[in-house]
Write a protein that holds these residues in place. Structure first.
Motif, PDB file in Angstrom:
ATOM      1  N   TYR A 125     -16.278  60.272  34.155  1.00  0.00           N
ATOM      2  CA  TYR A 125     -15.833  61.297  33.154  1.00  0.00           C
ATOM      3  C   TYR A 125     -16.379  62.759  33.852  1.00  0.00           C
ATOM      4  N   LEU A 126     -17.650  62.688  34.521  1.00  0.00           N
ATOM      5  CA  LEU A 126     -17.969  63.856  35.151  1.00  0.00           C
ATOM      6  C   LEU A 126     -17.175  64.211  36.125  1.00  0.00           C
ATOM      7  N   VAL A 151     -13.004  68.030  38.164  1.00  0.00           N
ATOM      8  CA  VAL A 151     -11.425  68.158  38.791  1.00  0.00           C
ATOM      9  C   VAL A 151     -10.522  68.949  38.117  1.00  0.00           C
ATOM     10  N   LYS A 152     -10.594  68.642  36.466  1.00  0.00           N
ATOM     11  CA  LYS A 152      -9.658  69.294  35.554  1.00  0.00           C
ATOM     12  C   LYS A 152     -10.039  70.608  35.328  1.00  0.00           C
ATOM     13  N   ALA A 153     -11.274  71.009  35.489  1.00  0.00           N
ATOM     14  CA  ALA A 153     -11.523  72.408  35.476  1.00  0.00           C
ATOM     15  C   ALA A 153     -10.821  73.124  36.784  1.00  0.00           C
ATOM     16  N   PHE A 154     -11.106  72.686  37.821  1.00  0.00           N
ATOM     17  CA  PHE A 154     -10.289  73.246  39.084  1.00  0.00           C
ATOM     18  C   PHE A 154      -8.673  73.304  39.019  1.00  0.00           C
ATOM     19  N   ASN A 193     -15.543  58.732  42.862  1.00  0.00           N
ATOM     20  CA  ASN A 193     -14.910  59.076  41.372  1.00  0.00           C
ATOM     21  C   ASN A 193     -14.106  60.467  41.440  1.00  0.00           C
ATOM     22  N   ILE A 194     -14.217  61.346  41.980  1.00  0.00           N
ATOM     23  CA  ILE A 194     -13.781  62.708  42.119  1.00  0.00           C
ATOM     24  C   ILE A 194     -12.508  62.296  43.057  1.00  0.00           C
TER      25      ILE A 194
END
Length: 236
Positions: free
Chosen positions: A69-70, A75-78, A160-161
């Motif tokens: 989740y982190l 990733v989604k913020a960027f 994960n990223i």
């Protein structure tokens, strides 16, 4: 209710102040840098495919969900800033940024719909693809970090990223049958706005006119080409 949005701030001034720096990457030089980094990251993934697949077996393990989740939020913020910067670079304005509860999961979002007013189709397509462009760049950097670290939190977070910014992007964002980035890119490429809604209306027209003989039923398609795409998209 599955995609509730909560606007929080206006990022436009911040985008304008930082655009002279970030905007240099939205250029032929940036495209070349992107190709080099992503190509290098892809070679790392290919050379370590067995190890990547083995580590993926524990992706949804309870102990990994927090890191997953982190990585997703990071990733989604960027991803969203990618849409915002590309939109601002081409002259659009971005006045809304906030949190979206995607199936009750908090995720960042920006409103870059001012890009729909761009006359040049390639600009609209690039704004739609910007999030995925940024994600693949991040995935390549994460792959490099993952390949040069041993077992530990940093190594797992990098994995994960890398997964979120590559595999999930291809499955969800590229897919034009889900109303995410791929859908809007296809809509712009075909130059058919409201593609999903119009495809549904066209299929209804076909059923009413061809199957039930309703003479007053009308198709939203203006040309045969458009009717063909609406039929194909609606069925798929």
């Amino acid at each position: 209710i599955m995609f509730m949005r909560f606007p929080l701030l206006d990022p436009d001034r911040f985008l304008v102040r930082t655009l002279p720096l970030v905007g240099k990457l939205i250029s032929p030089f940036g495209a070349l840098l992107w190709l080099l980094v992503v190509g290098f990251g892809l070679s790392i993934a290919v050379n370590n495919f067995g190890e990547l697949r083995a580590q993926g077996q524990g992706l949804l393990a309870p102990g990994n969900l927090v890191l997953l989740y982190l990585g997703l939020v990071f990733v989604k913020a960027f991803h969203e800033f990618g849409h915002a910067y590309f939109c601002r670079r081409f002259g659009g304005e971005v006045h809304v940024m906030g949190i979206m509860l995607m199936i009750f999961t908090p995720m960042p979002y920006v409103d870059a719909t001012s890009a729909w007013s761009f006359r040049e189709r390639w600009k609209r397509v690039l704004v739609g693809a910007a999030g995925m462009i940024v994600e693949l760049f991040i995935a390549a950097i994460a792959a490099f970090f993952w390949a040069h670290t041993g077992p530990g939190m940093g190594h797992s977070l990098a994995y994960n990223i890398m997964f979120v910014a590559s595999v999930s992007t291809v499955i969800f964002n590229v897919n034009p049958l889900m109303q995410f980035d791929g859908y809007y890119i296809l809509s712009n490429l075909l130059e058919i706005p409201n593609l999903n809604q119009r495809a549904t209306m066209h299929l209804r027209y076909l059923v009413e006119s061809k199957l039930f003989g309703v003479k007053k039923s009308e198709s939203p398609a203006g040309t045969r080409r458009e009717a063909g795409w609406l039929t194909f998209f609606g069925i798929t």
